[in-house]
Design an enzyme around this catalytic site. Structure first.
Site, short mmCIF file in Angstrom:
data_model
loop_
_atom_site.label_atom_id
_atom_site.label_comp_id
_atom_site.label_asym_id
_atom_site.label_seq_id
_atom_site.Cartn_x
_atom_site.Cartn_y
_atom_site.Cartn_z
N ARG A 39 21.97 14.55 34.77
CA ARG A 39 22.38 15.17 34.01
C ARG A 39 23.14 13.64 33.67
NH1 ARG A 39 23.46 20.35 38.67
NH2 ARG A 39 22.16 21.78 37.22
N CYS A 41 31.03 8.81 15.86
CA CYS A 41 29.32 8.66 15.54
C CYS A 41 28.30 8.54 15.97
CB CYS A 41 29.48 7.54 14.16
SG CYS A 41 30.31 7.34 12.80
N ARG A 80 24.93 10.90 15.97
CA ARG A 80 24.90 11.90 14.77
C ARG A 80 24.65 11.25 13.20
NH1 ARG A 80 28.98 12.15 11.12
NH2 ARG A 80 31.18 11.55 12.53
N ASN A 130 26.05 -1.64 16.89
CA ASN A 130 25.66 -0.38 17.73
C ASN A 130 25.00 -0.45 18.84
OD1 ASN A 130 26.45 2.27 15.07
ND2 ASN A 130 27.63 1.35 16.63
N HIS A 180 21.30 6.51 6.91
CA HIS A 180 21.67 6.20 6.31
C HIS A 180 21.85 4.72 5.67
CE1 HIS A 180 25.30 8.01 7.58
NE2 HIS A 180 25.85 7.02 7.20
#
Length: 274
Positions: A124, A156, A176, A187, A217
């Site tokens: 968790r 994002c 996402r 990132n 993308h």
């Protein structure tokens, strides 16, 4: 960084042409994963120069729970300027959700540290920045959303999970929506660094960083830049040194990080889709 180049090639070869919120247009794939063994070097893209200062200060800003760009501006970081209101506020974005979920005293980062130290087999150990109650209304401006108590932008990189095995700490990020040319290199480095920081303060070695994508993308106005980057040969990964004296995740400062042997190709400029 073969993994990153493979992602670029995959999207160019297999991607579908899609429209998007910004009106720019993209080439996109749905579902992709990269894995980085952090013992093999710090995963900082070498086929174009990245602004390490922005990566580190943004991560420290998230960990502070801050959502105003003043701290970033004071330290020469401008990557959030386009979305802030006149007061520099962004609404309840990443730092707010990480440290003060839904405006309540739910500090997800503190909970993770506690679990890593006292219950490392837990399944968790997740942090979520995705909070449906504060997602912005796409029909109004960034500043109007902030004024209405909403986030200027939806997250994002939506959530991440930690995993401990054989004395090593690994992290998996679910993103996402991923601007592969401009955003993803930041990132990768940011979450790899967070994994190393968490490992240090919780008494583990750094394991793997796994980067999982939803909509990955390349914007239509980044295609030439991507082709240039792919024409360059990746170089040896640098080494990230972290001050070993820091034992609290909230005590890190910019000066506690030193990137050694980073020898990138020159930077490649591109416009951010807003």
């Amino acid at each position: 960084m073969k993994q990153y180049h493979d992602l670029l090639k995959h999207v160019l070869e297999q991607g579908a042409q899609k429209g998007d919120r910004t009106g720019t247009g993209t080439k996109s794939v749905f579902g992709y994963q990269m894995r980085f063994d952090l013992s093999e070097g710090f995963p900082m893209v070498t086929t174009k120069k990245l602004h390490l200062k922005s990566i580190i200060y943004e991560l420290l800003w998230f960990l502070k729970g801050d959502t105003n760009i003043e701290y970033l501006k004071e330290n020469g970081v401008r990557i959030w300027n386009e979305w802030a209101d006149d007061n520099g506020d962004l609404g309840p974005v990443y730092g707010h959700q990480w440290r003060n979920w839904n405006g309540e005293e739910i500090d997800q980062i503190k909970e993770i540290v506690h679990s890593l130290k006292h219950n490392p087999n837990s399944r968790r150990m997740l942090v979520s920045a995705w909070n449906p109650s504060v997602l912005p209304d796409t029909s109004v401006s960034f500043s109007e959303n902030v004024a209405n108590g909403k986030a200027a932008l939806p997250p994002c990189h939506a959530f991440f999970q930690f995993y401990v095995a054989d004395g090593k700490l690994s992290c998996q990020l679910y993103q996402r929506s991923a601007d592969i040319f401009l955003g993803v290199p930041f990132n990768i480095a940011s979450y790899a660094l967070l994994t190393m920081m968490m490992a240090q303060v919780c008494g583990y070695e750094a394991g793997d960083f796994i980067h999982t994508f939803g909509d990955a993308h390349i914007y239509s106005n980044h295609m030439e830049q991507v082709e240039l980057q792919l024409s360059r040969e990746p170089r040896q990964l640098p080494i990230m040194k972290i001050n070993p004296e820091v034992k609290d995740i909230f005590d890190f400062k910019f000066e506690d990080f030193t990137l050694e042997d980073y020898d990138p190709h020159p930077g490649i400029k591109a416009k951010v889709a807003i």
